[in-house]
Enzyme design. Structure first.
Site, PDB file in Angstrom:
ATOM      1  N   GLU A  21       0.841  -1.198   0.000  1.00 20.29           N
ATOM      2  CA  GLU A  21       0.000   0.000   0.000  1.00 20.29           C
ATOM      3  C   GLU A  21       0.872   1.242   0.000  1.00 20.29           C
ATOM      4  OE1 GLU A  21      -3.634   0.267   2.445  1.00 20.29           O
ATOM      5  OE2 GLU A  21      -2.667   2.009   3.382  1.00 20.29           O
ATOM      6  N   PHE A  23       0.663   5.831  -0.418  1.00 23.88           N
ATOM      7  CA  PHE A  23      -0.205   7.000  -0.310  1.00 23.88           C
ATOM      8  C   PHE A  23       0.322   8.073  -1.265  1.00 23.88           C
ATOM      9  CE2 PHE A  23       3.193   7.890   2.736  1.00 23.88           C
ATOM     10  CZ  PHE A  23       3.467   9.231   2.527  1.00 23.88           C
ATOM     11  N   PRO A  24      -0.526   8.996  -1.709  1.00 27.23           N
ATOM     12  CA  PRO A  24      -0.080  10.048  -2.626  1.00 27.23           C
ATOM     13  C   PRO A  24       0.851  11.025  -1.912  1.00 27.23           C
ATOM     14  CG  PRO A  24      -2.473   9.809  -2.667  1.00 27.23           C
ATOM     15  CD  PRO A  24      -1.978   9.064  -1.472  1.00 27.23           C
ATOM     16  N   TRP A  53      -6.843   7.077  -0.875  1.00 23.88           N
ATOM     17  CA  TRP A  53      -7.635   8.164  -1.444  1.00 23.88           C
ATOM     18  C   TRP A  53      -7.843   9.194  -0.348  1.00 23.88           C
ATOM     19  CZ3 TRP A  53      -9.851   8.459  -6.424  1.00 23.88           C
ATOM     20  CH2 TRP A  53     -10.809   9.451  -6.615  1.00 23.88           C
ATOM     21  N   ARG A 111     -15.992   4.296   3.388  1.00 21.58           N
ATOM     22  CA  ARG A 111     -16.718   5.529   3.694  1.00 21.58           C
ATOM     23  C   ARG A 111     -15.759   6.702   3.663  1.00 21.58           C
ATOM     24  NH1 ARG A 111     -18.832   7.214   9.563  1.00 21.58           N
ATOM     25  NH2 ARG A 111     -16.631   7.786   9.642  1.00 21.58           N
ATOM     26  N   ASP A 166     -20.428  -4.012  14.887  1.00 15.15           N
ATOM     27  CA  ASP A 166     -19.416  -3.809  13.854  1.00 15.15           C
ATOM     28  C   ASP A 166     -19.344  -5.014  12.918  1.00 15.15           C
ATOM     29  OD1 ASP A 166     -17.399  -2.017  12.834  1.00 15.15           O
ATOM     30  OD2 ASP A 166     -15.899  -3.446  13.529  1.00 15.15           O
TER      31      ASP A 166
END
Length: 566
Positions: A21, A23-24, A53, A111, A166
């Protein structure tokens, strides 16, 4: 190929599978360097890569660019994170269309967090409320084309009312059409296994991929577990506390811990693992090497014949390691890892929690008192600092009190150090046997009136450099070169290049400025908008300046503080 098929193949073959993974990055140069890093890590043949994102579409363009590059240029299956936050249906349609055109067939439906400037998550008009709505919509519009993943929380989502509640929400997402589950990070294998067993007992049969995050630095680890409310066994906390001053040992401990956790999970029949790289590569490579997935020393001759040869070993090592120790918000802004988990706490909480911590200030003097209490250790955190001051502050604690009483609200500082042993309990860092150096610097919020007189004093000392910005983006500095980098912390160690973990430059100062003023806003939004406290915080935020001052003569240990108090 759909990721779920790859995950199932690994389980059937009982063969370890790993994914990465990213991240930008916050800067354009960081993006360029991440593309180079992606190319190297793609040659390790991961099952897939993913890219996060940002809240409120804040990183959309860079996220899509990174995912498209991994998919099209490097031929690695890509998982695009997609959130509901601040996204109406029209925009979601555009993103899904772009993903399909780029050959991306896998979506992680989330979400998402609240966008900047918002205290709580709220759906966009003509948008979705929850991840399950996004899952249903993708299935309705694209049928079986996309493989859809969803998030799972072994320790429960922060907003959930109970563990059972959950789990039932997770089961509903699977029933709506999700194909697999990606978990949040955890450091307690027993907690994960118990949660997975509960998932299976509820009838959740899709692949569950554990999310693993190698420990980057001690401070970042503490920040992450506080932010995510992650349980960590006492033995791990104790072992880390004993080595917290040695960044190299902390990283190696993080590697060994990740390997140990993966080996424990392998024994339980779990074969798929997702590694959150934080845009660094060395720890991930070390993990894969120790698990036997990569040769101990990869060179061009050890690579599969169909892949592009790597650079010479010495160049590869430099490419992998040059930004391994960004050490906070003043790391190298060219690094792909710059800024991740190094800025303010972003402590979104109820008014009751905020007032319990920070009261109801109604005058600037009240804010000054709050900063004083933090320096004295009587307040555990500030909106810009989620942990207590470090031990190196002990040598300047009284000075910081005096400076804050003058109306300079400090959010960052370090004393000058001239060749202290790297094992020094207060200011040491890095491996033993070295010597460390520091230039004194201060970072603080201050009013326009005080700023004018302070900068006049700074101009009288040729050793002082400064950056200053307000919320509107007005900028002042006596540094002429906009690309100048000022190393304010460095170390000399046996058999190593000089290590410079802390650089102050315009790029990283401007990035931190954005976060720093956002944290003012978040603090303000935890009170009623019409309340005297919210009005004060808004007024201060709109009128104050963030300032960073460095005294570049590190042999004059009191020079900067004398200037501030003169």
């Amino acid at each position: 190929m759909k990721i779920v098929d790859k995950l199932q193949l690994a389980e059937q073959a009982r063969q370890i599978s790993f994914s990465f993974e990213f991240f930008p990055p916050k800067t354009e140069q960081g993006v360029v360097n991440l593309f180079d890093r992606l190319g190297r890590m793609a040659q390790w043949e991961p099952t897939f890569m993913s890219c996060t994102w940002g809240a409120g579409m804040s990183t959309e363009e860079r996220t899509m660019s990174i995912c498209s590059t991994a998919q099209v240029v490097h031929g690695v299956e890509t998982l695009l994170h997609l959130t509901c936050t601040n996204m109406d249906i029209t925009h979601i349609d555009e993103v899904l269309k772009s993903a399909k055109e780029a050959g991306i067939q896998n979506i992680l439906a989330l979400r998402g967090d609240a966008p900047r400037g918002h205290e709580y998550w709220t759906p966009a008009e003509n948008g979705f409320h929850h991840a399950i709505d996004l899952v249903r919509y993708i299935r309705q519009q694209y049928g079986d084309y996309f493989c859809i993943g969803v998030a799972g929380y072994p320790e429960g989502h922060l907003d959930s009312t109970s563990p059972d509640d959950d789990l039932h929400h997770l089961k509903a997402k699977i029933d709506a059409g999700a194909d697999f589950i990606m978990t949040q990070l955890f450091y307690n294998v027993d907690v994960f296994l118990a949660w997975q067993a509960s998932c299976r007992a509820l009838g959740i049969t899709v692949p569950i991929v554990p999310g693993m995050m190698p420990i980057p630095t001690y401070q970042n680890f503490r920040r992450m577990i506080n932010l995510c409310n992650t349980q960590v066994p006492d033995t791990i906390l104790q072992e880390l506390d004993a080595i917290k001053a040695d960044d190299q040992k902390v990283k190696e401990y993080g590697v060994q811990l990740a390997v140990q956790m993966i080996q424990q999970l392998l024994k339980q029949g779990i074969y798929n693992f997702h590694i959150s790289t934080l845009n660094l590569e060395r720890s991930t490579k070390r993990i894969l090497q120790q698990l036997g997935r990569l040769a101990p020393d990869m060179t061009a001759t050890t690579m599969p014949s169909h892949l592009t040869p790597l650079p010479l070993v010495q160049d590869l090592e430099h490419a992998e390691n040059w930004d391994e120790f960004p050490n906070g918000r003043y790391g190298d802004a060219r690094s792909p890892a710059f800024g991740e988990m190094t800025f303010g706490a972003g402590q979104r909480q109820s008014t009751w929690e905020a007032s319990r911590k920070w009261g109801f200030p109604t005058t600037p003097a009240d804010i000054t008192q709050l900063f004083e209490q933090y320096i004295l250790g009587r307040v555990a955190s500030l909106p810009w600092s989620d942990e207590a001051l470090t031990t190196e502050t002990d040598t300047i604690r009284q000075t910081l009190l005096d400076i804050n009483r003058r109306g300079y609200w400090t959010v960052g500082s370090q004393p000058a150090v001239n060749g202290a042993p790297s094992h020094d309990p207060a200011v040491g860092w890095g491996p033993r046997g070295g010597y460390v150096y520091q230039k004194a610097f201060l970072e603080f919020f201050v009013s326009q009136e005080q700023l004018t007189s302070l900068l006049a004093q700074c101009h009288r000392d040729p050793f002082v450099t400064y950056y200053a910005m307000n919320q509107k983006g007005e900028f002042l500095s006596n540094v002429q070169d906009p690309e100048a980098q000022n190393a304010v912390t460095w170390g000399v160690f046996p058999g190593k290049e000089i290590v410079q973990p802390t650089l102050i430059e315009r790029a990283n100062f401007e990035a931190w400025k954005e976060e720093a003023f956002e944290l003012w806003m978040q603090w303000e939004q935890q009170y009623e908008p019409s309340s005297p406290t919210a009005q004060l915080l808004r007024q201060v935020r709109e009128s104050c300046w963030l300032v960073n001052v460095v005294h570049n003569d590190y042999q004059r240990q009191d020079a900067l503080f004398n200037l501030m108090l003169s």
